[in-house]
Write a protein that holds these residues in place. Structure first.
Motif, PDB file in Angstrom:
ATOM      1  N   ASP A   1       0.972  -1.270   0.395  1.00 42.16           N
ATOM      2  CA  ASP A   1      -0.115   0.447   0.453  1.00 42.16           C
ATOM      3  C   ASP A   1       0.991   1.326  -0.135  1.00 42.16           C
ATOM      4  O   ASP A   1       0.577   2.505   0.268  1.00 42.16           O
ATOM      5  CB  ASP A   1      -0.863   0.143   1.069  1.00 42.16           C
ATOM      6  N   LYS A   2       1.994   1.119  -0.073  1.00 43.79           N
ATOM      7  CA  LYS A   2       3.113   2.197  -0.582  1.00 43.79           C
ATOM      8  C   LYS A   2       2.953   2.646  -1.966  1.00 43.79           C
ATOM      9  O   LYS A   2       2.278   2.330  -2.855  1.00 43.79           O
ATOM     10  CB  LYS A   2       4.471   1.632  -0.081  1.00 43.79           C
ATOM     11  N   LEU A   3       3.981   4.397  -1.829  1.00 43.79           N
ATOM     12  CA  LEU A   3       4.686   5.058  -2.612  1.00 43.79           C
ATOM     13  C   LEU A   3       5.225   4.222  -3.811  1.00 43.79           C
ATOM     14  O   LEU A   3       6.355   3.465  -2.742  1.00 43.79           O
ATOM     15  CB  LEU A   3       4.369   6.172  -2.996  1.00 43.79           C
ATOM     16  N   GLY A   4       5.764   3.662  -4.915  1.00 43.92           N
ATOM     17  CA  GLY A   4       6.966   3.221  -5.340  1.00 43.92           C
ATOM     18  C   GLY A   4       7.519   4.626  -6.084  1.00 43.92           C
ATOM     19  O   GLY A   4       6.672   5.214  -7.246  1.00 43.92           O
ATOM     20  N   PHE A   5       8.771   5.171  -6.424  1.00 44.86           N
ATOM     21  CA  PHE A   5       9.564   5.773  -6.188  1.00 44.86           C
ATOM     22  C   PHE A   5      10.087   5.210  -8.327  1.00 44.86           C
ATOM     23  O   PHE A   5      10.410   3.780  -7.729  1.00 44.86           O
ATOM     24  CB  PHE A   5      10.761   6.828  -5.982  1.00 44.86           C
ATOM     25  N   ILE A   6      10.540   6.263  -9.063  1.00 44.10           N
ATOM     26  CA  ILE A   6      10.225   5.255 -10.322  1.00 44.10           C
ATOM     27  C   ILE A   6      11.536   6.647 -11.303  1.00 44.10           C
ATOM     28  O   ILE A   6      11.391   7.572 -11.080  1.00 44.10           O
ATOM     29  CB  ILE A   6       9.539   4.973 -11.271  1.00 44.10           C
ATOM     30  N   ASN A   7      12.856   5.524 -10.948  1.00 40.50           N
ATOM     31  CA  ASN A   7      14.009   6.758 -11.942  1.00 40.50           C
ATOM     32  C   ASN A   7      13.594   6.853 -13.095  1.00 40.50           C
ATOM     33  O   ASN A   7      13.208   5.326 -14.099  1.00 40.50           O
ATOM     34  CB  ASN A   7      15.133   5.743 -11.297  1.00 40.50           C
ATOM     35  N   LEU A   8      13.291   8.184 -14.085  1.00 39.79           N
ATOM     36  CA  LEU A   8      13.447   8.032 -14.429  1.00 39.79           C
ATOM     37  C   LEU A   8      14.377   9.156 -15.664  1.00 39.79           C
ATOM     38  O   LEU A   8      14.535  10.010 -15.255  1.00 39.79           O
ATOM     39  CB  LEU A   8      12.220   8.843 -15.258  1.00 39.79           C
ATOM     40  N   SER A   9      14.697   8.470 -17.427  1.00 42.17           N
ATOM     41  CA  SER A   9      16.678   9.059 -17.391  1.00 42.17           C
ATOM     42  C   SER A   9      15.357  10.515 -18.123  1.00 42.17           C
ATOM     43  O   SER A   9      14.026  10.154 -18.343  1.00 42.17           O
ATOM     44  CB  SER A   9      17.100   8.300 -18.343  1.00 42.17           C
TER      45      SER A   9
ATOM     46  N   LEU B   1       7.633  10.055 -10.329  1.00 38.34           N
ATOM     47  CA  LEU B   1       8.406   9.797 -10.992  1.00 38.34           C
ATOM     48  C   LEU B   1       9.195  11.060 -10.900  1.00 38.34           C
ATOM     49  O   LEU B   1       9.831  12.090 -10.342  1.00 38.34           O
ATOM     50  CB  LEU B   1       7.458  10.550 -12.975  1.00 38.34           C
ATOM     51  N   GLU B   2      10.777  10.277 -10.525  1.00 40.13           N
ATOM     52  CA  GLU B   2      12.081  10.377 -10.261  1.00 40.13           C
ATOM     53  C   GLU B   2      12.699  11.281 -10.636  1.00 40.13           C
ATOM     54  O   GLU B   2      13.762  10.063 -11.405  1.00 40.13           O
ATOM     55  CB  GLU B   2      12.877   9.627  -9.213  1.00 40.13           C
ATOM     56  N   ILE B   3      13.242  12.569 -11.782  1.00 39.73           N
ATOM     57  CA  ILE B   3      13.879  12.510 -12.050  1.00 39.73           C
ATOM     58  C   ILE B   3      15.295  12.737 -12.139  1.00 39.73           C
ATOM     59  O   ILE B   3      15.930  13.354 -11.325  1.00 39.73           O
ATOM     60  CB  ILE B   3      13.511  13.877 -12.417  1.00 39.73           C
ATOM     61  N   LEU B   4      16.810  11.928 -12.791  1.00 40.39           N
ATOM     62  CA  LEU B   4      17.448  11.722 -12.001  1.00 40.39           C
ATOM     63  C   LEU B   4      18.339  12.806 -13.007  1.00 40.39           C
ATOM     64  O   LEU B   4      17.944  13.829 -13.859  1.00 40.39           O
ATOM     65  CB  LEU B   4      18.507  10.955 -13.366  1.00 40.39           C
ATOM     66  N   GLU B   5      19.510  12.954 -11.974  1.00 37.97           N
ATOM     67  CA  GLU B   5      20.312  13.777 -12.123  1.00 37.97           C
ATOM     68  C   GLU B   5      20.869  14.159 -13.300  1.00 37.97           C
ATOM     69  O   GLU B   5      21.824  15.286 -14.101  1.00 37.97           O
ATOM     70  CB  GLU B   5      21.243  13.440 -11.084  1.00 37.97           C
ATOM     71  N   THR B   6      21.227  12.821 -13.814  1.00 41.59           N
ATOM     72  CA  THR B   6      21.700  13.149 -15.665  1.00 41.59           C
ATOM     73  C   THR B   6      20.820  13.926 -16.169  1.00 41.59           C
ATOM     74  O   THR B   6      21.079  13.916 -17.801  1.00 41.59           O
ATOM     75  CB  THR B   6      22.218  11.517 -15.855  1.00 41.59           C
ATOM     76  N   VAL B   7      19.533  14.295 -16.446  1.00 40.91           N
ATOM     77  CA  VAL B   7      18.737  15.494 -17.596  1.00 40.91           C
ATOM     78  C   VAL B   7      18.703  16.493 -17.009  1.00 40.91           C
ATOM     79  O   VAL B   7      18.431  17.039 -15.818  1.00 40.91           O
ATOM     80  CB  VAL B   7      16.841  14.745 -16.326  1.00 40.91           C
ATOM     81  N   THR B   8      19.658  17.004 -17.878  1.00 37.38           N
ATOM     82  CA  THR B   8      19.347  18.328 -17.882  1.00 37.38           C
ATOM     83  C   THR B   8      17.596  18.875 -17.727  1.00 37.38           C
ATOM     84  O   THR B   8      17.496  18.839 -19.118  1.00 37.38           O
ATOM     85  CB  THR B   8      19.795  19.124 -19.982  1.00 37.38           C
TER      86      THR B   8
END
Length: 416
Positions: A63-71, A90-97
């Motif tokens: 019943d928890k939230l899910g963080f998903i890494n996104l390039s 939706l987790e925006i990666l540090e490599t995204v400009t």
């Protein structure tokens, strides 16, 4: 073309009271070129299919939230729009400009009802400020910054009303420091690794459970087990509830410890004791304790691995469950593993797997630990040593173990 290889695992995200609030879903290809666009999108799409479609969202996230890494390619693609917006971040990666196009895409996702997070933040420039009104969570890489810089960044973020998540928290000192700054969420090996959770007060019933565990493993007489259980009324109540729930077809309820032990059987009693060790020491709230969940998932996943690799060896699968379940007992009790194992008189292969990570069971434990720590190359190497199993087999078993653990948590919380 064959689908890309990937590993599926998850890492807990906890709140200020160390309550479990979310998981980051970790999936990586193990190839050296895993950062290329094709592998990145294809691997993530495969995981989404496994985790959210074929295997079930409830199994992975409960019943928890899910963080998903996104390039960036994933962020800009339509693939992510199949994700249930009420269940994911939706987790925006540090490599995204953070270009104008990326910010426009984030605006569209937020308008569509998705929650956004920014990963591995160590600076607070104009690009980050432009994105902040769209974010629900900002994740700070506390390992990459000196303490003063972390404190300044937290202070700068507070006026924006975002949830500040301290990630890569690897020690009690880091946790206490970030907690004192006012961070809202925390993530890191501090909440799973056995060597760093220490100094936890031990409940008397849990010490009796350890004694009981040693007795069950050593095939002690029912009379000895009964004497030990009678020293812990709370454990006896749990045992009687369990037996009464699984023997509902009997004409009368089970009222004695001896009868309960006989009806339950040694194999089930052994399993119950192992789980109760963790549930008791975590304050009985096993469903919300990341450490307990990790231990239970380890145990069941190791049992599934043995059943797949050596299907006719039931005693070995039971020993595998015990190895996985007890592999975090030092973290649970805040005591060295050798000290705790002395009281258990475990079978030699189990003892060596826990103490040295050696032997065949030790190899299985290393495989499971590698998955938890998001080390795909290490995991694939251990999997190759075992033979017979594919990455897809491993991921399927992982999700089955997660589902079993979630079901166990619901049953235990609902049985009170």
């Amino acid at each position: 073309m064959s689908p890309p290889k990937f590993f599926l695992a998850r890492q807990p995200i906890v709140g200020r009271q160390r309550e479990l609030v979310a998981y980051e879903l970790l999936f990586r290809t193990s190839q050296q070129n895993s950062a290329t666009v094709t592998d990145d999108v294809a691997a993530t799409a495969a995981v989404m299919q496994h985790a959210f479609s074929g295997l079930g969202l409830q199994s992975v996230l409960e019943d928890k939230l899910g963080f998903i890494n996104l390039s960036e390619p994933l962020l800009m693609s339509e693939v992510i729009e199949v994700l249930p917006r009420e269940r994911v971040v939706l987790e925006i990666l540090e490599t995204v400009t953070l270009t104008p196009a990326v910010i426009e895409r984030c605006k569209a996702l937020k308008t569509a009802g998705y929650r956004l997070a920014l990963d591995d933040v160590i600076t607070f420039g104009e690009a980050q400020q432009a994105l902040l009104p769209l974010l629900e969570v900002v994740k700070l890489d506390v390992l990459a910054m000196p303490a003063a810089a972390t404190a300044a960044l937290v202070e700068a973020l507070k006026p924006f009303g975002v949830n500040i998540l301290a990630e890569k928290v690897d020690s009690p000192e880091q946790h206490d420091f970030c907690h004192g700054l006012g961070c809202d969420l925390f993530q890191g090996y501090y909440f799973a690794r056995p060597t760093i959770l220490s100094g936890k007060p031990v409940q008397p019933s849990s010490m009796l459970l350890l004694k009981l565990l040693g007795q069950v493993a050593g095939d002690a007489e029912i009379g000895e087990l009964e004497i030990t259980l009678k020293q812990a009324p709370d454990l006896t109540v749990h045992l009687l509830r369990l037996v009464n729930s699984v023997t509902f077809g009997l004409p009368r309820k089970v009222a004695s410890v001896r009868t309960a032990i006989t009806l339950l059987g040694r194999a089930q009693l052994h399993r119950w004791v192992q789980i109760m060790v963790f549930a008791q020491q975590s304050g009985g709230n096993s469903a919300a304790d990341p450490l307990v969940q990790t231990a239970v998932v380890r145990g069941y996943l190791m049992e599934l691995l043995v059943k797949a690799l050596k299907p006719t060896d039931r005693p070995l699968s039971e020993r595998a469950f015990m190895v996985g379940m007890l592999s975090l007992v030092d973290a649970l009790f805040g005591q060295p593993m050798p000290t705790l194992l002395q009281a258990l008189s475990l079978e030699e292969t189990v003892h060596r797997a826990l103490l040295e990570r050696s032997g065949w069971l030790g190899q299985l434990l290393q495989l499971v630990e590698g998955m938890e720590q998001d080390e795909p190359s290490y995991t694939e190497e251990r999997l190759a040593q075992l033979g017979k199993l594919s990455l897809d087999d491993l991921n399927r078993m992982q999700v089955e173990a997660l589902a079993w653990t979630a079901r166990l948590g619901r049953e235990s919380s609902g049985g009170e």
